[in-house]
Design a protein around this motif. Structure first.
Motif, PDB file in Angstrom:
ATOM      1  N   GLU A 136      32.223  43.526  19.345  1.00  0.00           N
ATOM      2  CA  GLU A 136      30.837  43.969  19.159  1.00  0.00           C
ATOM      3  C   GLU A 136      29.949  43.562  20.329  1.00  0.00           C
ATOM      4  O   GLU A 136      28.963  44.244  20.628  1.00  0.00           O
ATOM      5  CB  GLU A 136      30.284  43.408  17.854  1.00  0.00           C
ATOM      6  CG  GLU A 136      28.994  44.060  17.406  1.00  0.00           C
ATOM      7  CD  GLU A 136      28.643  43.709  15.973  1.00  0.00           C
ATOM      8  OE1 GLU A 136      27.880  44.459  15.347  1.00  0.00           O
ATOM      9  OE2 GLU A 136      29.139  42.668  15.473  1.00  0.00           O
ATOM     10  N   PHE A 158      31.459  49.291  14.506  1.00  0.00           N
ATOM     11  CA  PHE A 158      32.215  48.050  14.611  1.00  0.00           C
ATOM     12  C   PHE A 158      32.610  47.620  13.205  1.00  0.00           C
ATOM     13  O   PHE A 158      31.792  47.626  12.282  1.00  0.00           O
ATOM     14  CB  PHE A 158      31.397  46.979  15.330  1.00  0.00           C
ATOM     15  CG  PHE A 158      31.255  47.255  16.796  1.00  0.00           C
ATOM     16  CD1 PHE A 158      32.253  46.893  17.685  1.00  0.00           C
ATOM     17  CD2 PHE A 158      30.141  47.920  17.286  1.00  0.00           C
ATOM     18  CE1 PHE A 158      32.143  47.167  19.042  1.00  0.00           C
ATOM     19  CE2 PHE A 158      30.016  48.214  18.637  1.00  0.00           C
ATOM     20  CZ  PHE A 158      31.024  47.832  19.515  1.00  0.00           C
ATOM     21  N   LEU A 168      31.393  56.176  16.009  1.00  0.00           N
ATOM     22  CA  LEU A 168      31.908  54.891  16.454  1.00  0.00           C
ATOM     23  C   LEU A 168      31.117  53.772  15.787  1.00  0.00           C
ATOM     24  O   LEU A 168      29.887  53.788  15.798  1.00  0.00           O
ATOM     25  CB  LEU A 168      31.820  54.776  17.971  1.00  0.00           C
ATOM     26  CG  LEU A 168      32.770  55.688  18.761  1.00  0.00           C
ATOM     27  CD1 LEU A 168      32.461  55.625  20.251  1.00  0.00           C
ATOM     28  CD2 LEU A 168      34.221  55.304  18.505  1.00  0.00           C
ATOM     29  N   LEU A 189      35.774  47.745  17.639  1.00  0.00           N
ATOM     30  CA  LEU A 189      35.375  49.153  17.657  1.00  0.00           C
ATOM     31  C   LEU A 189      36.341  49.989  16.825  1.00  0.00           C
ATOM     32  O   LEU A 189      37.565  49.887  16.964  1.00  0.00           O
ATOM     33  CB  LEU A 189      35.345  49.655  19.097  1.00  0.00           C
ATOM     34  CG  LEU A 189      34.713  51.030  19.327  1.00  0.00           C
ATOM     35  CD1 LEU A 189      33.248  51.031  18.907  1.00  0.00           C
ATOM     36  CD2 LEU A 189      34.849  51.432  20.799  1.00  0.00           C
TER      37      LEU A 189
END
Length: 429
Positions: free
Chosen positions: A219, A246, A244, A236
């Motif tokens: 991250e 985290f 996308l 990710l």
């Protein structure tokens, strides 16, 4: 309640297995779409027209004994050789074996060849009711084929339809490709030649992992090797809409620092990415990427071919986009790691992959891991990092008991085509 049950389960393995099996059965009936984009993670069967092969065409378009097809010749198998035990007879009543030698040699083949042939037999009956698959040549012990023919290893069959209707052979070839044969050749107007990889090759002797040196993005923007990941790291991944995000690492399905395995290496065109993973691992492939109705499906890494389109991170646009696979080859690495995130996806070396392996359906696998996600979520609120989750579900060597149990359940309730040919064999070695 779940937390208390988990505390009890740490001491009672039978109760643990029973509870998890019950959870999995209930979850299997309530699966929904999971992953980025339309149809992501689903293996839905859409009606489509088969494109027959033309005479002398072969798929994939490479030589039979190359890594992109059935692989190298490994030596003739005779009845007196140690490797004869690699062959098993095929007594499928839906297949007609010519057996002109009257020795049942045509029925002998490797397990992978047997599985693909049985799958093809079903497709033939569905395509042409009343017609069966016919095998004219299987394992050859009499030297009737060219030197280094895969017939000598029980890895090749020559096939026709039972009605010997030559007008069907182009479509029969395509059905063989769809059934999963590693190389299909419309060799003669009298038969189709099909072959498979060796049992000890890349497609057979691998679990579902990444090598320890593969990298993920944290991250804070830094990268970390898969072998160094820990539970709670945020890496990710992609959410169900293809964005996308985290996502927390919640466990490792496999964590083996020593065993050497063969990995598939998948290289893409611009932007150039190189993803390394084992044959049974699921990777997302975009179907009809330029069409309005494009969708993404999960397939085994061993089924990825040049020309397929996979999802990579476009750093300029900050999103995923489909790019074409240019080359597929193999490498051997020591150590293998299979982290699982809350999203069930992971971006490794810039390419989006599933966290799951061995079972073809990403959605089913994701929902089957729901108890682990629940446990992690509860544990993160109620316990310090590394509590029950860390001790019971993460820090283990080799394949974890939970995915191993799920795989065995899958062998009972799923069709054989939904499983990788040798499943978790290498993961348990």
């Amino acid at each position: 309640m779940l937390l208390l049950l988990l505390l009890l389960l740490r001491r009672r393995s039978r109760a643990r297995a029973a509870l998890v099996a019950l959870l999995c059965v209930s979850l299997a009936s309530c699966g929904v779409a999971c992953g980025p984009g339309r149809g992501y993670g689903k293996n839905r069967r859409h009606p489509r027209k088969l494109t027959p092969l033309v005479y002398k065409q072969f798929v994939p378009n490479v030589a039979e004994k190359t890594l992109g097809a059935s692989g190298r010749y490994e030596g003739k198998i005779t009845r007196n050789s140690e490797r004869f035990k690699e062959l098993s007879p095929n007594y499928n009543p839906d297949i007609i074996f010519k057996d002109e030698e009257n020795t049942s040699a045509d029925r002998l083949m490797t397990q992978r060849c047997k599985e693909k042939l049985n799958s093809l037999a079903i497709s033939v009956m569905n395509q042409w009711p009343g017609v069966k698959l016919r095998v004219t040549e299987g394992w050859d012990e009499d030297g009737h084929h060219l030197e280094e023919s895969l017939h000598y290893e029980g890895r090749a069959v020559d096939i026709t339809t039972s009605d010997r209707d030559k007008s069907k052979y182009g479509t029969l070839s395509r059905l063989a490709v769809e059934a999963g044969f590693d190389w299909v050749y419309y060799e003669s107007k009298a038969h189709i030649h099909c072959s498979v990889k060796a049992e000890n090759s890349v497609a057979a002797k691998s679990g579902g992992c990444f090598p320890g040196g593969a990298r993920v993005t944290l991250e804070d923007g830094t990268q970390k090797r898969v072998r160094d990941l820990r539970v709670g790291d945020r890496v990710l991944a992609a959410d169900p809409r293809g964005n996308l995000v985290f996502s927390d690492v919640i466990m490792f399905l496999d964590r083996d620092v020593d065993t050497r395995r063969v990995f598939h290496v998948i290289e893409t065109r611009e932007p150039r990415r190189t993803l390394t993973l084992t044959a049974a691992h699921l990777l997302f492939v975009v179907r009809n990427a330029t069409a309005p109705g494009s969708h993404t499906v999960a397939i085994f890494a061993s089924d990825v071919r040049p020309g397929h389109r996979v999802l990579v991170v476009d750093h300029l646009l900050g999103r995923l986009r489909a790019v074409t696979v240019e080359r597929v080859y193999t490498e051997e690495h020591g150590g293998s790691f299979a982290p699982v995130t809350t999203e069930g996806t992971l971006v490794v070396d810039g390419v989006l992959a599933s966290c799951y392996a061995a079972i073809r359906d990403h959605t089913w696998a994701h929902w089957a891991l729901a108890p682990v996600r629940w446990t992690y979520t509860l544990g993160s609120f109620l316990l310090p990092k590394g509590g029950i989750v860390g001790d019971e579900l993460v820090e283990v060597g080799g394949v974890h008991w939970y995915p191993r149990m799920l795989y065995h359940i899958g062998t009972w309730v799923l069709d054989a085509q939904a499983l990788h040919p040798l499943g978790m064999a290498a993961s348990s070695s």
